[in-house]
Design a protein around this motif. Structure first.
Motif, PDB file in Angstrom:
ATOM      1  N   PRO A   1     -67.223  31.855  38.050  1.00  0.00           N
ATOM      2  CA  PRO A   1     -66.656  31.901  39.402  1.00  0.00           C
ATOM      3  C   PRO A   1     -66.912  30.649  40.238  1.00  0.00           C
ATOM      4  O   PRO A   1     -66.156  30.383  41.165  1.00  0.00           O
ATOM      5  CB  PRO A   1     -67.340  33.111  40.034  1.00  0.00           C
ATOM      6  CG  PRO A   1     -67.665  33.979  38.889  1.00  0.00           C
ATOM      7  CD  PRO A   1     -68.037  33.038  37.788  1.00  0.00           C
ATOM      8  N   ILE A   2     -67.944  29.877  39.912  1.00  0.00           N
ATOM      9  CA  ILE A   2     -68.153  28.624  40.651  1.00  0.00           C
ATOM     10  C   ILE A   2     -66.872  27.800  40.611  1.00  0.00           C
ATOM     11  O   ILE A   2     -66.481  27.176  41.583  1.00  0.00           O
ATOM     12  CB  ILE A   2     -69.289  27.782  40.007  1.00  0.00           C
ATOM     13  CG1 ILE A   2     -70.614  28.510  40.099  1.00  0.00           C
ATOM     14  CG2 ILE A   2     -69.390  26.417  40.675  1.00  0.00           C
ATOM     15  CD1 ILE A   2     -71.759  27.724  39.483  1.00  0.00           C
ATOM     16  N   VAL A   3     -66.205  27.855  39.455  1.00  0.00           N
ATOM     17  CA  VAL A   3     -65.050  26.994  39.245  1.00  0.00           C
ATOM     18  C   VAL A   3     -63.800  27.529  39.926  1.00  0.00           C
ATOM     19  O   VAL A   3     -62.980  26.764  40.432  1.00  0.00           O
ATOM     20  CB  VAL A   3     -64.781  26.844  37.734  1.00  0.00           C
ATOM     21  CG1 VAL A   3     -63.764  25.774  37.485  1.00  0.00           C
ATOM     22  CG2 VAL A   3     -66.054  26.541  37.002  1.00  0.00           C
ATOM     23  N   ILE A   4     -63.623  28.856  39.932  1.00  0.00           N
ATOM     24  CA  ILE A   4     -62.313  29.372  40.318  1.00  0.00           C
ATOM     25  C   ILE A   4     -62.255  30.001  41.695  1.00  0.00           C
ATOM     26  O   ILE A   4     -61.196  30.406  42.127  1.00  0.00           O
ATOM     27  CB  ILE A   4     -61.809  30.401  39.283  1.00  0.00           C
ATOM     28  CG1 ILE A   4     -62.835  31.486  39.081  1.00  0.00           C
ATOM     29  CG2 ILE A   4     -61.472  29.717  37.988  1.00  0.00           C
ATOM     30  CD1 ILE A   4     -62.383  32.539  38.125  1.00  0.00           C
TER      31      ILE A   4
END
Lengths: 312, 295
Positions: B124-127
């Motif tokens: 989730p850090i990325v999206i």
């Protein structure tokens, strides 16, 4: 009673419950079960997004079809690609996130190095101000910035994002300064001191000794910066609206763009905007980041160990 | 004589060092003045004025506290939104902290496929971005799986008093998204966990401490700094998130005929004030807990 102390019972107990040297089977099963359950819940929105995106219109209407679509339907992606104007917005997004990130990383490393290696008055003040840039919400500063850009004719120009990054005020810059500060602080000073005795200038020491040994911090900062710039929409919408369009910007006006392309009154029922098309658009929006993540996952996952971020 | 010249050289060396130090952070200082200090003061100034934007420039008409009193006493939406924001933040922060801590504790254990699970929990850090979250929430994909749609749950919610209903409802509809804000916090916890000396665990185990006791007496106290950092990070991230309703409202009012820049600026400062209060609250609460933990 003797049954409980039979060697086989002891063996069974150590396999199931574990002993000092190893974990038991029961423990392992519980661990994996918990992790898989939490992992599934955690990724559920993502799975939902992907599965909905490959559903055809009839699958969407069919209440029997929940998690397994009857066919792999790619028509939604075809539409979403067109509505998102994918090639253009993708390229814009890449440029808009890579260029400020590059500048931000370089400038933040300079600031972090200055704070970590030099003694000067007002350092505490600089740290306090740094923290304040992290805390102050963007809407407390964005309007005068926007008006300034308007006067300079820079609204809609990528320079509106590049200039702050160049001056160390890019998105979440305080975090990167702290990463570099920690990174340089944890490097031994000996090499730099001996280079100084040999007559190397400060700038030369920075570039030829400090930068190479802090390479992991550079890579981690650059990657995180790209991701955060990519996902940022508040500032990009205000500064770039009317000029260039990034992928998330286009996604946020997806409905409107879709209805321009397929006017609701004129297309047949299967071409109306449905959640499958929306989810395809959303998935296309995060796809580049997913690719980046899976290629570079080592740097995300081990970023902490690599940069020596502590928690202070 | 000799001592004095030494002294002087010491001083020039220190000056030189300071100059280089300022040199390295010069760009940042200029940037701070241009993109933070000046705009902040200008926004503060706007908040006390009726601002009209014309083609030639902006007109300010001093209006004292009118914008503030309008936000606090006349506007029916703003206070409501602020209360909602406070409730959501105070509900989310403990969930994020506890979840991040649990996942970090899991990931700190050695087991097969650990790499895979790490990839999952940092994803989730990325999206996590505004538009993505918005689409997912709109599709109901963000709720705790299936719970929010069960009729019994809907009925149960209707029986709750309004003050309790909104946090519970928020919890049910956005549960997974709250968890999605835990990525960086897991990283920070993990790094703190890895710094605990292994020999402490062994010593405690030899003294007969159970894993339960080890967690409460050794692990938790050594995570107190990380907890404070994570709490601050969580509050700030949630408060700056572009889909935050207060932020959306302020943004809409900026371009609204009845709102305007002056009014939006006043609300921005009120919101910032509330955010600082929340930060201070969370900070002092955790500091108190941390100092008790070390004793």
């Amino acid at each position: 009673m003797s049954f409980l102390h039979h060697p086989f019972a002891d063996y069974l107990r150590s396999v199931l419950l574990g002993n000092r040297a190893r974990r038991g089977l029961v423990y392992s099963i519980v661990l994996y079960a918990l992790l898989i359950a939490i992992g599934f819940v955690y990724l559920q929105p993502l799975l939902f997004m992907f599965i909905t995106s490959i559903k055809s219109a009839s699958d969407l209407l069919n209440p029997m079809v929940q998690w397994v679509p009857t066919e792999l339907f790619l028509g939604n992606y075809e539409k979403a690609l067109r509505v998102l104007d994918y090639p253009n917005t993708l390229l814009t997004s890449i440029l808009i996130s890579v260029i400020p990130s590059l500048l931000q990383t370089v400038v933040c490393s300079l600031v972090g190095y200055g704070l970590a290696r030099y003694r000067f008055r007002g350092k505490t003040l600089v740290f306090l101000l740094l923290l304040s840039t992290f805390i102050i919400p963007p809407q407390n500063t964005v309007i005068p910035q926007m008006l300034m850009y308007r006067d300079l004719g820079l609204l809609g120009n990528p320079l509106a994002l590049i200039l702050p990054a160049l001056l160390g005020q890019g998105y979440k810059s305080a975090i990167f300064v702290l990463i570099f500060y920690q990174g340089f602080l944890s490097l031994p000073k000996v090499l730099e001191e001996s280079a100084r005795l040999d007559g190397a200038s400060d700038i030369r020491i920075f570039f030829s000794i400090a930068v190479p040994s802090a390479l992991p911090a550079y890579i981690v900062s650059f990657i995180f910066s790209i991701v955060w710039y990519w996902n940022e929409t508040f500032l990009t919408v205000i500064f770039l609206e009317g000029g260039v369009t990034t992928l998330p910007m286009q996604l946020s006006k997806f409905t409107q763009a879709y209805e321009n392309m397929y006017p609701p009154g004129t297309v047949n029922i299967f071409d109306r905007l449905n959640e499958a098309v929306k989810m395809s658009g959303t998935f296309l929006n995060i796809l580049p980041l997913l690719v980046l993540y899976f290629i570079l996952q080592r740097w995300f996952v081990e970023s902490v160990e690599m940069t020596g971020i502590t928690g202070e | 004589m000799n001592g004095r010249s030494n002294n002087r050289r010491e001083i020039t060396l220190r000056t030189r060092e300071a100059l280089y130090g300022y040199g390295f952070i010069l760009l940042w200082i200029v940037g701070f003045a241009l993109f933070m200090a000046v705009p902040l003061v200008q926004t503060l100034n706007y908040s006390f004025n009726q601002v009209t934007v014309t083609a030639s420039g902006i007109n300010l008409e001093f209006s004292e506290w009118a914008n503030y009193s309008r936000a606090l006493f006349t506007d029916p939406n703003f206070i409501e939104l602020l209360i909602g924001y406070t409730v959501e933040t105070l509900v989310s922060v403990p969930i994020v902290l506890i979840f991040a801590m649990i996942i970090a504790l899991f990931l700190n254990v050695k087991f097969r496929l650990k790499g895979l699970f790490r990839i999952i929990f940092f994803l989730p850090i990325v999206i996590t971005s505004g538009p993505v979250i918005k689409e997912l929430t709109a599709q109901g994909a963000a709720s705790a799986p299936g719970i929010a749609n069960i009729p019994a749950v809907v009925e149960f919610l209707a029986t709750l008093p309004p003050a309790l209903r909104s946090p519970v409802q928020y919890l049910l509809t956005s549960f997974i998204l709250i968890l999605w804000f835990s990525g960086v916090q897991i990283l920070i916890y993990l790094s703190s966990l890895q710094k605990i000396d292994r020999s402490i665990y062994e010593a405690a185990a030899i003294d007969g401490a159970s894993s339960w006791e080890i967690f409460w007496k050794i692990v938790l106290p050594s995570l107190s700094t990380a907890t404070v950092v994570n709490a601050v990070y969580t509050v700030v991230t949630l408060s700056h998130f572009s889909e935050n309703k207060v932020i959306r409202y302020i943004y809409d009012q900026t371009y609204d005929v009845h709102g305007g820049i002056g009014y939006a600026s006043a609300m921005a400062f009120l919101y910032f004030g509330l955010m600082v209060i929340l930060l201070a609250l969370v900070y002092f609460f955790l500091m108190k807990w941390a100092s008790r933990g070390t004793r």
